[in-house]
Design a protein around this motif. Sequence first.
Motif, PDB file in Angstrom:
ATOM      1  N   ASN A   1      -1.183   4.083   6.730  1.00  0.00           N
ATOM      2  CA  ASN A   1       0.196   5.051   6.121  1.00  0.00           C
ATOM      3  C   ASN A   1       1.280   4.649   6.326  1.00  0.00           C
ATOM      4  N   ARG A   2       1.406   4.217   7.712  1.00  0.00           N
ATOM      5  CA  ARG A   2       2.819   4.024   8.221  1.00  0.00           C
ATOM      6  C   ARG A   2       3.206   2.405   8.785  1.00  0.00           C
ATOM      7  N   PRO A   3       4.288   1.973   8.380  1.00  0.00           N
ATOM      8  CA  PRO A   3       4.355   0.536   8.691  1.00  0.00           C
ATOM      9  C   PRO A   3       3.935   0.171  10.061  1.00  0.00           C
ATOM     10  N   ILE A   4       4.477   1.184  11.261  1.00  0.00           N
ATOM     11  CA  ILE A   4       4.556   0.476  12.501  1.00  0.00           C
ATOM     12  C   ILE A   4       2.811   0.575  12.896  1.00  0.00           C
ATOM     13  N   PRO A   5       2.204   1.519  12.713  1.00  0.00           N
ATOM     14  CA  PRO A   5       0.725   1.698  12.934  1.00  0.00           C
ATOM     15  C   PRO A   5       0.239   0.567  12.513  1.00  0.00           C
TER      16      PRO A   5
ATOM     17  N   ASN B   1      -8.710   8.026  11.423  1.00  0.00           N
ATOM     18  CA  ASN B   1      -7.538   7.783  10.716  1.00  0.00           C
ATOM     19  C   ASN B   1      -6.555   6.574  11.328  1.00  0.00           C
ATOM     20  N   GLY B   2      -7.033   6.184  12.109  1.00  0.00           N
ATOM     21  CA  GLY B   2      -6.462   4.860  12.738  1.00  0.00           C
ATOM     22  C   GLY B   2      -5.903   5.315  14.234  1.00  0.00           C
ATOM     23  N   LEU B   3      -6.087   4.225  15.060  1.00  0.00           N
ATOM     24  CA  LEU B   3      -5.772   3.986  16.388  1.00  0.00           C
ATOM     25  C   LEU B   3      -4.712   4.743  16.728  1.00  0.00           C
TER      26      LEU B   3
ATOM     27  N   ALA C   1       6.935   5.775   0.015  1.00  0.00           N
ATOM     28  CA  ALA C   1       5.518   5.787   0.655  1.00  0.00           C
ATOM     29  C   ALA C   1       5.387   6.813   1.205  1.00  0.00           C
ATOM     30  N   MET C   2       6.175   8.025   1.484  1.00  0.00           N
ATOM     31  CA  MET C   2       5.760   9.316   1.988  1.00  0.00           C
ATOM     32  C   MET C   2       5.341  10.008   0.721  1.00  0.00           C
TER      33      MET C   2
ATOM     34  N   PHE D   1       1.066  -1.173  -0.048  1.00  0.00           N
ATOM     35  CA  PHE D   1       0.148   0.051  -0.001  1.00  0.00           C
ATOM     36  C   PHE D   1       0.730   1.097  -0.207  1.00  0.00           C
ATOM     37  N   GLY D   2       1.933   1.185   0.710  1.00  0.00           N
ATOM     38  CA  GLY D   2       2.881   2.371   0.640  1.00  0.00           C
ATOM     39  C   GLY D   2       3.407   2.839  -0.205  1.00  0.00           C
ATOM     40  N   VAL D   3       3.815   1.704  -1.209  1.00  0.00           N
ATOM     41  CA  VAL D   3       4.483   2.116  -2.555  1.00  0.00           C
ATOM     42  C   VAL D   3       3.416   2.282  -3.737  1.00  0.00           C
ATOM     43  N   LEU D   4       2.425   1.558  -3.775  1.00  0.00           N
ATOM     44  CA  LEU D   4       1.483   1.368  -4.922  1.00  0.00           C
ATOM     45  C   LEU D   4      -0.009   2.140  -4.552  1.00  0.00           C
TER      46      LEU D   4
END
Lengths: 302, 346
Positions: free
Chosen positions: A241-245, A289-291, A177-178, A34-37
Amino acid sequence: MILAFLNLTWPTFANGLALGGVYALMAVGIGLVFGVLRLVNFAYGQLIMGGAFALAYGSQWGFANWASILFCFGVVLGLSVLMDWLVFRPLRTHSPAVMLVATFAVAFLLQSIALLAFGPLGKSAGQLAILNAPWDIGGVFIKKIAVIAFATAVGCLAILQLLLTRTPLGLHMRAAAMDFRTARLLGVRANWVISGAVIVSGLFAAVSAVMLSVTELTVTPSFGTQDTILVLAGVVLGGLNRPIPATLGGFAIGFASGILGGVLPSNQSQYLPSFLFAAVIVVLLVRPNGLFARGGGAVERV
Amino acid sequence: MSLVRRVPEFLAPALLILATALLGLAVSNYLQAYFLDTLIKVAIVVALYVFIGNSGVLSFGHMSFVAVGAWTAGVLTTPEEQKRLIMPGLAHFLVTTNVGNAASLALAALVGGFFALVVGLPLMRLSGLAAGIATFGVLEITNNVLTYEQRIGPGLNTFSSVPATTGIWQAAIGGLICVAVAYGYQRTRFSRMLRAGREDPAAAAAAGISIYRQRLLAFALSGGLAGFAGGLYVHLQPLGASGLSLDLTFITLAMLVVGGSGSLLGAVVGALALNGLFSFFSAATNTVDVFGWSLTVPSGTAELSLGALMAIVLILRPNGLTGGRELSLPRRRAAADLSEKARVTT
């Protein structure tokens, strides 16, 4: 339901951790792509299904354990690269909805191929079933697979973290990803980054396939679908949007699912998906937007 | 746009449905089942279109409205003595209440619409992926509850004794009603406001449009149509919760996207094309005659070709077969056609 938590035992806890670990891996696999595509890969479950069938055939043909696992990795990686080449690449510039529906189509296609080739009843992947035997850890009997799954997940995530922070490829992936366009302007090679993400995501799918096929012994064409839906919910719950979350979200839903499945009496555990998804909906209403997402999520001004 | 040029917008989908029904009358009883099934799919996809096409938000939850409609119509029309046999856990007032065919369809639409309204009240505040996952959650919860809750239906069993009143005419009229409602809605200002929000949320909001309210209205309306389609479906064949779940969600969504989610015509064409193909290969499993050729394919070919066709159409024509346009008579200058360009964003 509250009382049910008094039934919580160490083995249940360990199973929850293990499932959480596997789901976290799947969450990262989905999140990286998802990050790159900007593509939510619904067909991820079918990659896992493919890997599980590879394992099942490996044990049917009498492969050694390592050979079966290698075979599984090969099949999953091949499938994911093929998927990228045949479907994602031509659709890269289209809207997220079209890509999402395209991944449905791929999922449907792979599932029907499996149905056609292997039949609806499925096959047994019995080779690694010995890992369901318990280990005696200080008087508590914990399934070997629970320990192995959790340790493997932690190991994989640690390696990924090193890859993302310490290598040029990782740097490029994070940059892409950004902001994919800016990253390309600065010389990041798009195909390279996308292939990297697809391959890492495929590797994690293969690991998940090995782990899941130990606990769910019968591999059917719908193997992994339900898990993927839960993981998707978890990923969005954590913040895509971010890997850790995303990882945390995946872990949370796997952990909750494992624990609740273990402690609820059977007349309530049949409603387990309802409980989980009700919780997901409530969280999304409070934090769309997510937890674990930072800030309120910028609203674009025009 | 003048009224005359607008006529085909409604007529094209309606005629397609009528043609399917007439073709269904011409073939054998055995093959007619496929045409009936296709007409029901058309109704479901049109229901999906009312929300997804107009709002541009994907919903994975519509199959739960279809299921709720099917449950309503199914429970209220199964003969009482059969209810005691098939649904032993059914709540008492449901055992004793029975209504006719038309009333059960109306109630199915009502219950589906009401359920969608209740679900939409909180959910329509969400957008993007969060909305997608939340509607997915609705589907999972509904399906889970309907599978295990025996007080409101057959639980793990199917509705095996519902009077099979959905013949080719009922299916065709049902499909036409759905198309008429969808067309009527998309001519209202509410639909235009919703489409404005789809194209540019910020500009629409600046013009004083409450996207939330418009989405909710469309969601409830399309939930009502979905419930109605579910009622038609349960009068056609024994349905269970497992048949109204993920697979059908994907297939119907794919029909909408393959046809072109931006237009009513797209919804109908997508459903006819994909279900037609699927039916053909399903029938070919037991040998069909194609212009004198006798064709037999292994079972599973239908699913395979459907998946492949879906992928190919999406790659070659991502806006769908119709490109998301209605059929209208050609204008003098075909320049400003971009206005109806389909764009679904999650």
